[in-house]
Design an enzyme around this catalytic site. Structure first.
Site, PDB file in Angstrom:
ATOM      1  N   LYS A  90       3.639  -4.061  -1.618  1.00 50.89           N
ATOM      2  CA  LYS A  90       4.699  -3.124  -2.027  1.00 50.89           C
ATOM      3  C   LYS A  90       4.838  -2.002  -1.009  1.00 50.89           C
ATOM      4  O   LYS A  90       5.940  -1.556  -0.704  1.00 50.89           O
ATOM      5  CB  LYS A  90       4.380  -2.571  -3.418  1.00 50.89           C
ATOM      6  CG  LYS A  90       4.544  -3.646  -4.504  1.00 50.89           C
ATOM      7  CD  LYS A  90       3.998  -3.245  -5.843  1.00 50.89           C
ATOM      8  CE  LYS A  90       2.517  -3.354  -5.930  1.00 50.89           C
ATOM      9  NZ  LYS A  90       1.925  -3.712  -7.207  1.00 50.89           N
TER      10      LYS A  90
ATOM     11  N   HIS B  31      -0.078   6.495  -1.402  1.00 48.76           N
ATOM     12  CA  HIS B  31      -0.331   5.691  -2.603  1.00 48.76           C
ATOM     13  C   HIS B  31      -1.646   6.140  -3.212  1.00 48.76           C
ATOM     14  O   HIS B  31      -2.612   6.391  -2.502  1.00 48.76           O
ATOM     15  CB  HIS B  31      -0.431   4.198  -2.243  1.00 48.76           C
ATOM     16  CG  HIS B  31      -0.758   3.342  -3.423  1.00 48.76           C
ATOM     17  ND1 HIS B  31       0.212   2.945  -4.314  1.00 48.76           N
ATOM     18  CD2 HIS B  31      -1.930   2.855  -3.879  1.00 48.76           C
ATOM     19  CE1 HIS B  31      -0.352   2.229  -5.271  1.00 48.76           C
ATOM     20  NE2 HIS B  31      -1.653   2.167  -5.037  1.00 48.76           N
TER      21      HIS B  31
ATOM     22  N   SER C 119      -1.859  -6.936  -3.308  1.00 45.56           N
ATOM     23  CA  SER C 119      -0.823  -6.545  -4.256  1.00 45.56           C
ATOM     24  C   SER C 119      -0.284  -5.150  -3.919  1.00 45.56           C
ATOM     25  O   SER C 119       0.928  -4.937  -3.782  1.00 45.56           O
ATOM     26  CB  SER C 119      -1.437  -6.580  -5.670  1.00 45.56           C
ATOM     27  OG  SER C 119      -0.613  -5.951  -6.600  1.00 45.56           O
TER      28      SER C 119
HETATM   29  N1  URA Z   1      -2.289  -2.171  -8.862  1.00 47.32           N
HETATM   30  C1  URA Z   1      -1.503  -3.081  -8.257  1.00 47.32           C
HETATM   31  O1  URA Z   1      -0.384  -2.780  -7.851  1.00 47.32           O
HETATM   32  N2  URA Z   1      -1.984  -4.330  -8.092  1.00 47.32           N
HETATM   33  C2  URA Z   1      -3.214  -4.704  -8.494  1.00 47.32           C
HETATM   34  O2  URA Z   1      -3.592  -5.841  -8.297  1.00 47.32           O
HETATM   35  C3  URA Z   1      -4.029  -3.743  -9.138  1.00 47.32           C
HETATM   36  C4  URA Z   1      -3.534  -2.474  -9.310  1.00 47.32           C
END
Ligand code: URA
Length: 453
Positions: free
Chosen positions: A187, A82, A183
């Protein structure tokens, strides 16, 4: 439980329990808690923070709000990476096939560009025919059959985060390290990989402007990953100037392909070597991992260099393109800059040079100016549903530390029209500063954060 009590608890600096966080996220995801209450809670978190236990609980609650992919049925070990985003960042296009060609299946969900920052999916979709909207079944099958897939987030991963992130965007509550870390990691955890490498960028062209902020974010994400039972490392890399020489979707694919074929810019290649080395090291001693237990960093880098120079990684990329429906003839035309009809759509009709206004050394290049100018040319998005032109962008000629004489080319603008190019030109010239003496060049990688297995 009562939402008002939980907001008040956080407002007053308290820590929410695991059950309270699970309740909050489950009810928000169901629509039982309205946006205005969740926004108040998010603001309380921005102001009061969260400890690591709360941050891990939030991450897991959001990850579990949708499908949690389990890839163990299709591959013994899977890896993912990522990036926190930058300008000219095409590392996934190089790193994923490098690692996959060494027998480590890469299962990657990527995003689209927004604002000044580009996205891998937009870059990949400049290859005609290539589909990134794969189903969970196609995602698993690709991991099993060829060991490489790069997909857009069509699979409903972490829907609670999707809702909360959109709300944060509208309520000035994005800027919180625990909320950002939760956040991103919700994912990543839902996407199912065993080993994850994070490229956390800092500097003028990054989400995190300073190394200190980037360090804090990276540390938090590594801690979350470890608490959730994943192998994880973070590389802190500089985004003080665009990465490589190309900025723009098809232009970046061409640059990544050059790197996959043994050439390419040294900063891009070096960053991928460092990220790839960390990924390979993470896979040591994992049950059923193909990586030998005694692998060290020098050997890992040697393997990555060998697979790049031997053509094996390029072959892997081509397999992925075919598997996802992409047109290989068009890819070859992009790669060779061939004047074929397959490439015609991906060649901007206007190419205009910008030239150095003085003798000297390039002291700095504002990356955001390039990201924003790309959007102005139609190659990036100002709003989520904007269509983009894959052909437009920039090829830098001079980068930080290079000596230039007045009148030497600094960069070329690839645009749909002369007026578009003329409109962005002053912003790009203003993005460069010059000095008389050779400047210090920023180091590409400042730190690696990893956890011993
Ligand atoms: N990217 C994300 O996926 N979440 C965030 O809170 C900030 C950047």
């Amino acid at each position: 439980m009562n939402t008002v009590d939980l907001i008040a608890k956080k407002r007053d600096g308290g820590a929410l329990s695991t059950q309270e966080i699970e309740w909050l996220i489950a009810n928000y995801a169901d629509g039982a808690i309205p946006d205005y209450q969740m926004a108040a809670w998010a603001m309380a978190v921005v102001l009061r923070g969260m400890d690591l236990r709360e941050t891990v609980d939030l991450t897991l609650a959001m990850a579990r709000s949708g499908e949690m992919l389990d890839l163990h049925g299709v591959a013994p070990v899977t890896v993912d990476k990522h990036s926190t985003g930058g300008v000219g960042d095409k590392t996934t296009l190089l790193l994923a096939p490098l690692v996959a060609s060494l027998g480590l299946p890469v299962a990657k969900m990527s995003g689209r560009g927004l604002g000044f920052s580009g996205g891998t999916i937009d870059k990949l979709e400049s290859i005609p025919g290539l589909r990134t909207d794969v189903t969970p079944e196609e995602f698993r099958r690709s991991v099993r059959d060829i060991g490489l897939v790069i997909a857009s987030q069509t699979i409903d991963l972490a829907p609670a985060d999707k809702r909360l992130y959109a709300l944060r965007d509208l309520t000035a509550t994005v800027e919180s390290i625990p909320l950002i870390a939760a956040s991103v990691m919700s994912k990543k955890l839902a996407a199912g990989a065993d080993c994850i490498v994070l490229d956390v960028k800092y500097g003028a062209g990054a989400f995190m402007r300073t190394l200190e902020q980037a360090h804090l974010l990276a540390r938090t994400m590594v801690d979350i990953g470890q608490c959730a039972g994943r192998r994880i490392a973070a590389v802190l890399s500089s985004m003080e100037q665009p990465l490589g020489y190309a900025v723009g979707n098809a232009l970046e694919v061409r640059e990544a392909v050059a790197a996959l074929r043994g050439a390419g810019p040294s900063d891009l290649v070096e960053l991928c070597m460092q990220l790839g080395t960390q990924l390979l090291l993470l896979t040591r001693n994992l049950e059923r991992s193909p990586t030998k237990a005694t692998l060290d960093a020098d050997e890992a880098r040697h393997m990555l260099e060998h697979t790049r120079l031997s053509g094996a990684a390029w072959h892997m990329f081509r397999q992925m393109v075919t598997n996802q429906g992409g047109d290989l003839a068009a890819l070859d035309a992009i790669a060779d800059d061939a004047d074929s009809s397959a490439f015609a759509l991906l060649r901007a009709p206007v190419v205009i040079g910008l030239y150095a206004p003085q003798d000297g050394y390039v002291a700095s290049i504002q990356p955001r100016a390039f990201g924003l100018a790309l959007s102005d040319l139609g190659g990036g998005r100002k709003r989520k549903d904007d269509a983009i032109d894959p052909a437009v962008g920039f090829i830098l000629v001079a980068k930080v530390g290079d000596a230039v004489a007045a009148g030497d080319p600094l960069l070329y603008i690839h645009a749909a029209s002369e007026s578009d190019a003329t409109h962005v030109a002053p912003h790009l010239i203003a993005a460069y500063t010059f000095t008389d003496q050779p400047p210090d060049t920023p180091s590409l990688v400042s730190e690696v954060i990893t956890v011993e297995a």
